[in-house]
Each structure stands twice: as structure tokens, then as C-alpha cells.
Scaffold this active site. Structure first.
Site, mmCIF file in Angstrom:
data_model
loop_
_atom_site.group_PDB
_atom_site.id
_atom_site.type_symbol
_atom_site.label_atom_id
_atom_site.label_comp_id
_atom_site.label_asym_id
_atom_site.label_seq_id
_atom_site.Cartn_x
_atom_site.Cartn_y
_atom_site.Cartn_z
ATOM 1 N N SER B 64 42.407 51.254 44.569
ATOM 2 C CA SER B 64 42.389 51.723 43.171
ATOM 3 C C SER B 64 41.119 52.462 42.784
ATOM 4 C CB SER B 64 42.573 50.552 42.206
ATOM 5 O OG SER B 64 43.884 50.065 42.285
ATOM 6 N N LYS B 67 41.582 55.962 41.826
ATOM 7 C CA LYS B 67 42.049 56.365 40.489
ATOM 8 C C LYS B 67 40.955 57.075 39.707
ATOM 9 C CE LYS B 67 45.434 52.670 40.450
ATOM 10 N NZ LYS B 67 45.690 51.242 40.218
ATOM 11 N N TYR B 187 50.491 59.065 45.378
ATOM 12 C CA TYR B 187 49.827 57.844 44.929
ATOM 13 C C TYR B 187 49.505 56.911 46.103
ATOM 14 C CZ TYR B 187 48.989 53.411 42.629
ATOM 15 O OH TYR B 187 48.424 52.222 42.238
ATOM 16 N N TYR B 240 40.744 45.971 36.188
ATOM 17 C CA TYR B 240 41.983 45.254 35.893
ATOM 18 C C TYR B 240 41.847 44.429 34.604
ATOM 19 C CZ TYR B 240 42.593 46.543 40.779
ATOM 20 O OH TYR B 240 42.649 47.225 41.952
ATOM 21 N N VAL B 258 41.727 46.752 45.363
ATOM 22 C CA VAL B 258 42.085 45.510 46.056
ATOM 23 C C VAL B 258 41.669 45.499 47.523
ATOM 24 C CG1 VAL B 258 43.986 44.865 44.521
ATOM 25 C CG2 VAL B 258 44.452 46.305 46.519
#
Lengths: 304, 304, 304, 304
Positions: B64, B67, B187, B240, B258
Site C-alpha cells: 500500500s 498508493k 492495482y 489504515y 502490509v
């Protein structure tokens, strides 16, 4: 930096916009009758330099800005144990939602949503006379006497069914220790604190001074670490459901109230208070946020 | 400040804790087989000084953290129009929840939850070869060739039912323009970027340099204003459902993955990357967060 | 009781109302182009007496009414084990909501919401050729050949992003065994079954005959106990989010579809099928419900 | 049919199971101290034949079964206008959830969840002395004096924070007209009605007699149409979050209470009351439901 000219410029730019958009909070008469077309701004550096413009001396109902000060009182009294009852995460939901309380067994997500502030008020009732202590705290921070607007407090109590629902709901989960009535009496009074921008910019001063008393002399309000944490909570949770957008567009820790006030912090430099009664759809002062955007644009001050 | 000794101290303090707590992500074999007992830390100041310690040269799956980089690409390509499809508020819910998407008609709350990053990937497919462009962007930022781990990308695709659900759900609201399959292929590949701490600290360098290319020379990555906004999003939404707690205890803009990596920014000063594969209950690297707390405690650097 | 005159009266009362209110389902062209001003009604007693009126011989897309028949197939094949994957409670939410699926770990609340029917379709793929078996089942029940409308099935597949989301979401919880694509191919085909009111009233006949085959002769469709349970599910869950209101105002087990059809059961007496394409806000046929209300008022038949 | 032997058989089959499973409601002392190992069953046909077995003459707290009777009172007083404030859909959520109230602006989904019954109590306060009227109504239906258990009513009031939350929440949406305190005083008293199985089977008798007074002679309790509707509501909403399962496995309109009682209706034939204090996870009497299943299995009576 010369701050007075900057505040004057901001005032000049905001004045023509007064009365054009936004809606004054109308859920109680004492708020509904406040004329929308007012704007004040005040600041104080950590060295004690002050500046202000517009209606900076006009008192208003600080409403949810009080959550910042009751949180500070509770943190310094209770330390880490406070967080057993209250979370530190943004709510991602309108500020008075019961949904999240149900999912999280009566533990409010943070101290700046209504449920969280009610839980803080419950904690403050553990010792002494909470309302008197809060007045003493605010008066010490502002350097002059601060009082409750009893009409506002009574109106809040008479119409605050949703806050009664929140308090009873938390109590059903065993997360409120005192009777609901005195807890809410404290909460409705803190919302009814009456202050002006100059007083608020001063009172929040410990947040840009690592916890030192804003007017100097007195013992520290809280530790440096606590100060940073309060600033962090203001940034992530201080402006209802718009906190992400406010961080994005302004980039300063802020705490707003539906009376139209907003307190903002530039750590290690200064605190700001702005006020304009007309609110946007998220419950934040429309021109207050605009003024903070202008301040950041003109000064380049931002935590990011 | 001498940073190398500080990183060495942090490494010394973290090493004895390796393997004691947390759980390595196990939803795909390529992540599950990563030995938990690893820790790396690297940093780079805005003047180009670098320091690192531990397993800072060991590559891992950035997941992530990607992102952050796809958001940057999309912001510089599309400007404000990007935000028509993606919000900027913390989610207040687990990172892959569908509930909020349903309430908000397919508009993800921010670009750092899975749904938001999938929406960003959809936007990147508008122009050119999105995967190739991302590799070029990452390689330019890191100053050396960066590649996808195709095994990871394939595993993500084979088991990513929830991401297929998210993408189809957004498409049912008309909020995804391209076919779901290429959007998710992009993605899953971005999640499979393979980098080490040194490369990540470098690549994120524009975030402490007002958008200037981290290695100098090349044109700016994005504007100063965009840089501040990305930092704000990292602080409010980057870790998160723990963003509030991370802001509270660390006080730096962070983006985690993660795979166990976390990138952190001290605006105008430096970027940091930490990595340790074992995650806490919120999906963030347990010892990565611990290392960032130590860094803040030792240096006093924090945005608040 | 003489039923033909009653159906004629109902037809006479409904005809003047055609085209006045409600909206034809428009999410796929094949449904959108069905003229709204049509109405059919047919019934068959458990002794085999039949009556019909209006457009009872006009075929239409039965859509969610098919969920009744696939549930029956799955119950007789699998018995109690079916209910490990599917609940039996009303959903209390719009029929295709993902929220409840998330709260309940991918287990749909009942077999008549989309998610539940998709889970049933997955179960039916365990044995043989599910689509061929369904056609054989429907043809046997109706006593004449029943077919899929392949244009409808293809359109459903091309635009069914929300169903793809539901299926992938359940699969992410391990609650779907087969690949999403064949499961949804089965689901989109069952929705595309093309039948008229006469055929539907006949096909549902086992529900008023304690499970006996509606046309006699053949082995029982299901047991008496299973029949009662299917009727109970129709009453509590058969008409989307209006099931409570339908039970309240009509008092018969019903299953509706967005094609405008509704099947109703008077246990031990008769089955009814009504059809009129214009839907109310809950997705049920506006005049179909009206016709059922008239039928109950004129005959006094109701389970309560 | 000979009913006495059937009730005797059911009693014989249930007795050995007493005390083995389930939990007596413990939220107030007066309920917590009721011995779990009790079971009673009573019935009355629409012709007036009565039968009973076990502890059918032992009085208990009828709790939520009272919602059936206050709804009947409100329906006959107010007619259709009642439904402006209360829905008729199953809740799909635990019986005291606030979530749905928030989504639906303070309008409870049905009159059998706590919020709905509180809204009904508010309506009953419009005319006369609601508590006295309820006692007169219950005594007339049962043919002997019925009273409140004042200890139970006081305990409910002292601990009913969640009901205070519900009432205040509805009042915040303007959906409660009277002060919260008298509304809840009525609600807590109705829950504290003390009756036995014989009295309950009699009192509910109008539900199997098209609204005629259960003991004959007096004017009708409500219309036939109202009676059907109440039965429909009991079937879809009468047993908390297990209504779908109860309809599925028992197939009769039922209303349960956390005191362990359940009233069931076989329309046009008879009413039943069962009681056993130990509850299952859904808040319904574990052996009460079992006894109803046995009754349906032995008699074949069911609405489906």
C-alpha cells in the site's frame, strides 16, 4: 513576520463576503439570533505578540471549542488512563452519530465528537466542582474572567435530546460513571462558555508553547508530549467530518464550534482564533475556514 | 544533527524485539514466507544526506505504500478534477470496508483505502501505459531501476476477491471508467513493487522538498501545495484505521503497507523508510511503528 | 368459489389504472422496452382448476421469482446443509446491500436477496449442468417447455457489476465454492427465464399442495415440511424491503421480480401469478400488489 | 381435536429438558431470581375450549408480549394515522439497535422493537390515563384483574438507559410528542404486567376470532382487517431477530418476551401461551419455542 498587516488584509478580504453564504446555527434561539455578518480574527505568538482585526473583541458561544480545554484538563488530571474510555481515531461519520458508539460498545472514537466530550465531562466530575474548575482554568488561560452564558446552557439542556440519548447510550454500556443529568449539565455549560477571539487565541497559547502557560509565570498547563498529542487530535478530529479536508487545505491543527469560532495552532509559533457565525454544511464556520486558508497562504505557515 | 548514530541506536533497540510479536501477512504465499525477524531503516535529508541501518538494503513488497506514488502521479496529471471521484476524509472503518462505499455512492473516502487506490488506478489508465509509467516514475525517484514482483502481482490477482468486489461495486455506481480487469491489473502490480528502505526513503524525498525531485536536476515532481496536501493525507489517512493513533503517538505523515514497510516524512527536513514484516492488529508494521516512535523521541522531530 | 369471475373483476378494476404510476425497470434495454400498460393474472387451485384474465398468456422475464425455484431445487438436493451458507431472516435493508454481508461474514441473510440467490446458484453448480437442470425443472412444473431469454441473460451479465461485487465479496469470505463467472452465468440465466402468468401459477402449484407436483403424476417436488418453510420464507422475505408491508396488507406468501411478476400462495388452496411491468419504489409491481390486495379482499383468503 | 392430551404430551417432553440450556434474563434482579426450571402451556380455542399443562397458572413478567396489546389499543384508537410514526418492516438487527433509527430519522421499523413500542406508548399518552386504561384492557381480555409488578417497573426504570437513549433519540427527531419520562414510565409499566399462561392465551383470543372479544359479549376488540394485520406483524416481527427462523420452523404468528413467555396464534382456531424462563441467544424462550414446534408437529396447525 509582521502579523497585524496580515490580519488586516485577511479582514479586508473577508468583509465583502459576509452574509453571502452559510447558515447560522439555529437549534437554540440564543445562537439563531446572532447576526451572521460578523468576522473576527486574533492571534498570539509564543513570545506574546498579539494582533487582531475585525470583531475580535465580540464575545460568542465557543461551543465545541470547549472540548479542547476539557480534554486538556482531563489529560493532565488522569494521564493515560483517560484513553480507556475514549478513542483517538477520526470518526468518519457525522459528529453526533450513534452508529459507531453501538459498534464500539459505548466507547467514543475521539474526545472531539459529542459522545467523546460527554465522556470527558463524566471524567471531570470525579474531582471537585467541575464547572467551577473549568471557569477557573479558562480565566487563568485567558488572563481575564470567563463566564458561562446561562441562557445558552439552559437552552442546550432543554433541547439536547440527542446528547441525552448519547449519554444514556454510553451509560447502558457502563462507560459513564456519574448520573446522566450532572454529566450533561457540565457538558451543556462548557458549550455555553462565552469568549472572544482575543481571549481564545490567548487561552489556546499553551498549544504552541510545548504546554507552557500562555501568559507565562504559572506552572505548565501540560507536558510537551501531551501538547503534541492534543495538536495531533485537533488535526485529525477537530473539525467534525471535515477534518481530512481541513488538514488537506489548511494543514493546521484546528478545533471548531457551531458558534462559528475556530482555534488553530502553528506549533512553536502562534495560536489563532477566528470567528464568523455562518456555517458550512459540515458545521464549521465558512468564512473562518476561508480566513485560515488565507492566513496559511499569506504566511506559508503549515505543519506540512 | 548526526543521523547515522541515531539510526544505529534504533536498530540496536529494535533487534532484540524481532520475532516476539505481530504476524506476517499471510494472504498470499509470497508474503507469508518472508521471515518475520527482519528490520531495516533508512533516511535521506532534503540536502541529500543519507543514513541507514539493519536490513535497509533488503527488498520487500511495498504494497500500500505504492498508493502514495500513484496518488502523486494522478495529482500531477489531473489536478483538482481527481477529487471528483475520491474523497479526502479518514475512513473510520477497516481499510477495505464496503459499507462506506455504499453510503457514499461509490466514492471512496480517500485515496489510501483500497477502494480509493483502485479509483486512482482507473484514472491512471486514461493516458499511456500506466504500469510502464509507474515503473519509470519509481525508477526516476529512486535513482535506480525498480521492478514489479510478478509472482506477488499474480498471487494478488488470484486471491483478490475483495478488491474485485470493490472495483465492481464502484463500477456499479459509474465511478470506474475502464474495465475492472485492467484497473485491477494495474492495482495488483503497483502493490507488487519491490523496493528496499534506502530506495523508498529516496523515492519519497520530494515530500520533504516542497515537491522538488529527490535527486535534484529533474523537473519538480509536484507543486509545493500538492506536496503539503499529500503529507496531510498521509497524516490523516496513511496508516489504515490507526491514523489517529499514529498522529497522536508519532506525529508524522506516514504511509504503511502490509509488506511491513512504512514511509514517514518530516516536512522540510527528511524522509524515512522503515521495514519489519510482522504486523499489528491494524495491519501496520509493529516494529516499524516502534522505530518511528523512537526516532521522534530521539530527534524531537514531529509536525506538532 | 367461482374464481374466473373474480379474476375478471380484478382485471376490470386494474385496467383503468394501467400506465398511471410506477416505473418499468430500466437497467437493461430488454426490460426497459417492455410496454408498461400490461396486466395479467392467472391462478390454479390445488385440484387443478385454472382461471386467468388480461395478459396472462404474455411471457415476461421472471427475474427474482426464479429465486423461489432455485431455492426449491437446492433444498431438495441438499436438505439442511444448505442453511450453513444462507440465513433465513428478513434483510431489513435494500435487496442488494453489501452492508449486511460484511457484518455477517459473507453469509447472506436469506435466499431471496441477490446475494442469497447467488449463494444458492453456487450450490446448484455442485451437481450436473445447473442451467439445463433448471430448465428441465421449470418445464416439468409448467407442463410445457420453458426457455431462457438469452438477450436478457447477456444484458444482465454485461451490466451486473453489483452482482459481480456481491459474488466476489462472498468469495472473499470463502462462502462461494465455484468460480464467480459460472456462478453468475447461472444466476443471470435464471433471472432471464421467460414465462407467462399461466405457466407461473402452475409451476408454483406444489406450494399449495404440500409439495406434490402441481400437475400430479410425477414424484413430489419437495416434502410438506419444506413446502411450509418455502412459504414462510416468501412471506417474510419474498418482496424485497416491502415484505413486512406485503404481509400486513395482503397476508400471503409472495415472491416478486423486477420484471413485474409476483407469485402468491394460498396454502392448501391455490397459487396465483400476477404481472404488470411498472414497479413501485420498493421494486415490486405496483398493480400486481394492488391486484393481490383485491383478490384477498374479494375472496377473504389470507393466511392470517 | 383433543387438545388437553396434546398439551400433556408436550409438557411431558419438555419437563426433562428444563434447566439444561438457555439463560434467564438477568438485567434486573426481579427477573434474574426467577427459577429457570419452569414450563407452562395454555390454549383457548375460538369456541372457548381451554386446556393447559405444567406451570400454566404461575404468573410471570410478560415484558415484550405487552407490545402486542398496546399496539392493539393504539390501532383501535388511532387507525391508519398510527403508521405515520411507526413502520411495519422487520428490523434485520438486534431488537434495541439505534442504527436503524438513525438511518430512518427516528421512525422505528415496527411496533415490536423497543423503539417502536416506546413510540406506541407515546401515542397512548394522548388520551386519558394510559396505564389505567391498559390495566382495564388487559383485565377485560383476561376476564380477571391484571396488575403491574411495581418492583419490576421500578427496576426497569432504574436500569433502562438504553430505552432512555432510544426515547431521547426519537425525540431529537421530533417523533415523540410527550416528555420522555412519562412515556418511559408507561413503557416500563407495560413490560411489568404480571400474567400467567392461562390469562395470556385468553387475552390474546381476539387474534383468532377476527377481532371479537375473547370472552364474548363485549364489543369487538378490533376489526377483522386489524386482526389480520396484527397477526402479520407478529409473524414478521414478533420474535426479535429470530422472526424469520420462527416463521420458518414454527409458522405461526408469535410474540415473545424476555420473561420467557410467548403468545402464538392459529388464526380462526386458537391462541396459545407458553412460558419457560431460560432464553436462547436471540432473547426468545428456548423451551417455549421448542414447545411451539412440538405443538405444530403434533397438530399440523400452521398458517403455511
Amino acid at each position: 513576520m509582521q502579523f497585524q498587516p496580515i490580519l488586516d488584509q485577511i479582514n479586508d478580504e473577508i468583509r465583502p463576503l459576509l452574509g453571502q453564504a452559510g447558515t447560522v446555527a439555529s437549534y437554540i434561539p440564543a445562537l439563531a439570533r446572532v447576526p451572521a455578518a460578523q468576522f473576527g480574527i486574533a492571534m498570539r505568538t509564543c513570545e506574546g505578540e498579539e494582533a487582531c482585526a475585525g470583531d475580535a473583541a465580540t464575545p460568542f458561544s465557543i461551543q465545541s471549542i470547549s472540548k479542547l480545554f476539557t480534554l486538556t484538563l482531563a489529560m493532565r488530571r488522569m494521564g493515560e488512563v483517560l484513553w480507556e474510555r475514549i478513542g483517538r481515531e477520526p470518526s468518519g461519520n457525522p459528529f453526533n452519530s450513534l452508529v459507531q458508539l453501538e459498534n464500539e460498545q459505548g466507547k467514543p472514537r475521539n474526545p472531539f465528537i459529542n459522545a467523546g466530550a460527554i465522556a470527558v465531562a463524566d471524567r471531570l466530575l470525579n474531582d471537585g466542582d467541575a464547572q467551577r474548575d473549568l471557569l477557573a482554568f479558562m480565566s487563568s488561560l485567558a488572563g481575564e474572567p470567563i463566564a458561562f452564558d446561562e441562557e445558552v446552557a439552559a437552552s442546550e439542556a432543554a433541547t439536547g435530546y440527542r446528547n441525552f440519548a448519547l449519554a444514556n447510550f454510553m451509560k447502558s454500556f457502563g462507560k459513564i460513571d456519574h448520573d446522566v443529568t450532572p454529566v450533561l449539565d457540565m457538558y451543556f455549560h462548557q458549550c455555553a462558555l462565552r469568549m472572544n477571539c482575543v481571549q481564545l487565541a490567548r487561552a489556546a497559547g499553551f498549544l504552541c508553547r510545548d504546554g507552557a502557560h500562555p501568559l507565562g509565570g504559572a506552572p505548565a498547563v501540560c507536558t510537551e508530549r501531551q501538547t503534541r498529542r492534543i495538536n495531533a487530535l485537533m488535526l485529525t478530529c477537530g473539525t467534525y467530518d471535515a477534518a481530512g479536508d481541513v488538514a488537506f487545505s489548511i494543514g493546521l491543527p484546528c478545533k471548531s464550534g457551531v458558534g462559528g469560532g475556530i482555534v488553530a495552532v502553528v506549533p512553536d509559533q502562534l495560536t489563532l482564533a477566528v470567528w464568523s457565525p455562518a456555517l458550512d454544511a459540515t458545521g464549521n464556520s465558512l468564512l473562518g475556514l476561508k480566513a485560515l486558508e488565507l492566513f496559511v497562504a499569506k504566511t506559508g505557515l503549515s505543519v506540512f
